[in-house]
Design a protein around this motif. Structure first.
Motif, short mmCIF file in Angstrom:
data_model
loop_
_atom_site.label_atom_id
_atom_site.label_comp_id
_atom_site.label_asym_id
_atom_site.label_seq_id
_atom_site.Cartn_x
_atom_site.Cartn_y
_atom_site.Cartn_z
N GLN A 1 25.01 116.77 97.74
CA GLN A 1 25.72 116.99 96.49
C GLN A 1 26.21 115.70 95.87
OE1 GLN A 1 28.56 120.10 98.00
NE2 GLN A 1 28.06 121.10 96.06
N VAL A 2 26.66 114.76 96.69
CA VAL A 2 27.25 113.52 96.16
C VAL A 2 26.27 112.36 96.11
CG1 VAL A 2 29.53 114.22 96.97
CG2 VAL A 2 28.15 112.70 98.40
N GLY A 3 24.99 112.63 96.42
CA GLY A 3 23.99 111.58 96.32
C GLY A 3 23.87 110.68 97.53
N LEU A 4 24.25 111.19 98.70
CA LEU A 4 24.13 110.40 99.94
C LEU A 4 23.20 111.06 100.95
CD1 LEU A 4 27.81 109.20 100.62
CD2 LEU A 4 25.91 107.85 99.72
N ALA A 5 22.28 111.90 100.47
CA ALA A 5 21.40 112.62 101.40
C ALA A 5 20.56 111.67 102.24
CB ALA A 5 20.50 113.58 100.63
N GLY A 6 20.21 110.51 101.69
CA GLY A 6 19.36 109.58 102.43
C GLY A 6 20.12 108.52 103.18
N VAL A 7 21.43 108.68 103.35
CA VAL A 7 22.21 107.65 104.03
C VAL A 7 21.82 107.56 105.50
CG1 VAL A 7 24.16 109.13 104.71
CG2 VAL A 7 24.55 106.72 104.23
N GLU B 1 22.50 105.56 109.50
CA GLU B 1 23.61 105.57 110.46
C GLU B 1 24.44 104.28 110.42
OE1 GLU B 1 24.62 108.25 112.24
OE2 GLU B 1 23.13 109.21 110.95
N ARG B 2 24.32 103.52 109.34
CA ARG B 2 25.16 102.33 109.20
C ARG B 2 26.64 102.72 109.23
NH1 ARG B 2 23.81 99.81 103.71
NH2 ARG B 2 23.17 101.98 103.30
N PRO B 3 27.49 101.86 109.78
CA PRO B 3 28.91 102.16 109.75
C PRO B 3 29.45 102.10 108.33
CG PRO B 3 28.55 99.94 110.57
CD PRO B 3 27.20 100.57 110.47
N VAL B 4 30.53 102.81 108.08
CA VAL B 4 31.12 102.87 106.75
C VAL B 4 31.56 101.50 106.27
CG1 VAL B 4 33.09 103.78 105.46
CG2 VAL B 4 31.77 105.30 106.93
N LYS B 5 31.92 100.60 107.19
CA LYS B 5 32.35 99.26 106.78
C LYS B 5 31.24 98.50 106.06
CE LYS B 5 31.16 96.80 111.07
NZ LYS B 5 31.64 95.88 112.10
N ALA B 6 29.99 98.93 106.22
CA ALA B 6 28.86 98.29 105.54
C ALA B 6 28.54 98.96 104.21
CB ALA B 6 27.63 98.32 106.44
N TYR B 7 29.27 100.00 103.84
CA TYR B 7 29.02 100.71 102.59
C TYR B 7 29.57 99.92 101.40
CZ TYR B 7 27.96 105.19 104.95
OH TYR B 7 27.41 106.19 105.71
N SER B 8 28.93 100.08 100.27
CA SER B 8 29.50 99.56 99.02
C SER B 8 30.69 100.44 98.62
CB SER B 8 28.46 99.60 97.91
OG SER B 8 28.14 100.95 97.58
N LEU B 9 31.49 99.95 97.67
CA LEU B 9 32.63 100.72 97.19
C LEU B 9 32.17 102.06 96.61
CD1 LEU B 9 35.61 101.11 96.50
CD2 LEU B 9 35.24 99.74 94.43
N LEU C 1 32.41 103.90 112.25
CA LEU C 1 31.59 105.09 112.41
C LEU C 1 30.73 105.30 111.17
CD1 LEU C 1 34.15 107.60 113.96
CD2 LEU C 1 32.51 106.13 115.16
N SER C 2 29.64 106.01 111.34
CA SER C 2 28.77 106.31 110.20
C SER C 2 29.44 107.34 109.29
CB SER C 2 27.44 106.87 110.69
OG SER C 2 27.63 108.17 111.26
N GLY C 3 28.88 107.49 108.10
CA GLY C 3 29.40 108.49 107.18
C GLY C 3 29.30 109.89 107.75
N ARG C 4 28.17 110.22 108.36
CA ARG C 4 28.01 111.56 108.94
C ARG C 4 29.02 111.79 110.06
NH1 ARG C 4 22.74 110.56 107.51
NH2 ARG C 4 21.73 112.27 106.37
N ARG C 5 29.24 110.78 110.88
CA ARG C 5 30.19 110.95 111.98
C ARG C 5 31.61 111.14 111.45
NH1 ARG C 5 31.35 113.42 116.31
NH2 ARG C 5 32.59 112.25 117.84
N MET D 1 29.50 103.79 97.44
CA MET D 1 29.10 104.68 98.54
C MET D 1 30.32 105.27 99.23
SD MET D 1 25.92 102.56 100.20
CE MET D 1 25.65 103.74 101.53
N ARG D 2 31.38 104.47 99.36
CA ARG D 2 32.61 104.99 99.98
C ARG D 2 33.24 106.07 99.11
NH1 ARG D 2 35.78 100.35 103.33
NH2 ARG D 2 33.98 99.16 104.02
N GLN D 3 33.20 105.86 97.79
CA GLN D 3 33.74 106.88 96.89
C GLN D 3 32.94 108.18 97.02
OE1 GLN D 3 36.96 105.52 95.93
NE2 GLN D 3 36.42 106.88 94.26
N ARG D 4 31.63 108.06 97.11
CA ARG D 4 30.80 109.25 97.27
C ARG D 4 31.12 109.96 98.60
NH1 ARG D 4 26.01 109.36 93.91
NH2 ARG D 4 25.79 107.46 92.67
N LEU D 5 31.33 109.18 99.64
CA LEU D 5 31.66 109.76 100.94
C LEU D 5 33.01 110.47 100.88
CD1 LEU D 5 30.82 110.07 103.93
CD2 LEU D 5 32.10 107.96 104.40
N GLY D 6 33.98 109.85 100.21
CA GLY D 6 35.28 110.49 100.07
C GLY D 6 35.19 111.80 99.31
N LEU D 7 34.35 111.84 98.28
CA LEU D 7 34.17 113.09 97.53
C LEU D 7 33.46 114.13 98.40
CD1 LEU D 7 34.56 114.55 94.89
CD2 LEU D 7 32.44 113.53 94.05
#
Length: 301
Positions: free
Chosen positions: A120-126, A128-136, A89-93, A138-144
């Motif tokens: 806030q975490v610097g992912l405003a422009g992300v 709809e790529r799935p999270v599996k395609a995120y860098s480490l 799933l995407s980060g937004r989803r 980007m995943r940390q930013r999503l978790g925050l």
């Protein structure tokens, strides 16, 4: 905000956390430090009710844990042992699913909240790529971002800048400082001592399950009673110090003295040229190394 008394966790014969009494005050930016295998993550998981203590007590925001976890956890944002997400799933989803749990807000309000934390975490422009395609990073930013969804009173973070580049680390540090100024208490575990030194106001250090140090960072980094002097007249200075010389390396001298301004005035009065003069302070790395033993993951002890 967080208080533990004689908190202990055993896994069979192994004592992972040994009678720790931790005190985190409201408004703190608290850095929780220690070598690998010192019990940091086990203690953090107990604070959130993910691991039950063997003995001792835990209070978070004045309420006992884990007995009152249902009341406490909605006011706590956390990121522990890396961000969890559905990889396809995407980060937004992912954030939408997290935010929908227990929420009665309208969908438009939840969307706005999600966009706000992504910004806030610097992912405003992300996209709809799935999270599996995120860098480490980007995943940390999503978790925050997930930790910030409910505007928590308390943030409990385990290695929040893992995988981020220096610019990203600075952005997260600035964000946590802003959140703290707005009233959020920050409790973070990290191996990056330089980042803790720049962000935190208090630190606790654990070693082999025991809390070996808990203090204000300013107190830990108070002047040592020595002055660092750099001078092209180092030879002359060493000759007039009357036993107060501690060490010398070229033009750099360490002097036993309490007042840098007084020492500077005296040396200048003696005709010495001074390039720089500052009180000696211990770094956080020096403090932690002095308080702890060899790493628990070493095999040559």
């Amino acid at each position: 905000m967080i208080r533990t008394e004689s908190l202990t966790k055993r896994f069979g014969p192994v004592v992972a956390v040994d009678s720790v009494s931790l005190h985190v005050r409201e408004g703190d930016r608290y850095g929780f430090l220690g070598p690998n295998g010192s019990g940091k993550t086990t203690l953090v998981r107990m604070l959130l009710g993910l691991v039950y203590p063997t003995s001792g007590t835990i209070e978070v925001m004045g309420r006992r844990m884990p007995a009152r976890a249902a009341e406490v956890l909605p006011e706590v944002g956390s990121l522990i042992e890396g961000p969890a997400a559905y990889p396809y799933l995407s980060g937004r989803r992912n954030l939408s699913l997290i935010d929908a749990i227990g929420s009665r807000d309208k969908r438009s309000a939840r969307r706005a909240r999600i966009e706000n934390v992504l910004g806030q975490v610097g992912l405003a422009g992300v996209d709809e790529r799935p999270v599996k395609a995120y860098s480490l990073g980007m995943r940390q930013r999503l978790g925050l971002a997930a930790a910030l969804l409910r505007e928590p009173r308390l943030l409990i973070l385990d290695e929040p800048t893992n995988g981020l580049d220096p610019q990203g680390i600075r952005e997260i540090r600035d964000l946590l400082t802003e959140l703290n100024k707005a009233g959020t208490t920050v409790f973070l575990s990290s191996h990056l001592l330089s980042e803790v030194e720049q962000l935190c106001t208090r630190v606790g250090v654990v070693d082999r399950g025991k809390l070996v140090l808990e203090e204000e960072l300013t107190a830990l980094r108070a002047p040592t009673g020595r002055i660092l002097v750099e001078s092209p007249d180092a030879d002359k200075i060493t000759g007039i110090l009357n036993g107060r010389l501690v060490s010398r390396a070229g033009e750099h001298i360490v002097v036993e003295h309490e007042d840098a301004a007084e020492l500077n005035a005296w040396l200048v009065g003696e005709g010495m040229r001074i390039a720089s003069i500052t009180p000696e302070r211990r770094s956080l790395e020096e403090v932690v190394l002095a308080a702890t033993g060899p790493g628990a993951d070493r095999l040559d002890r």
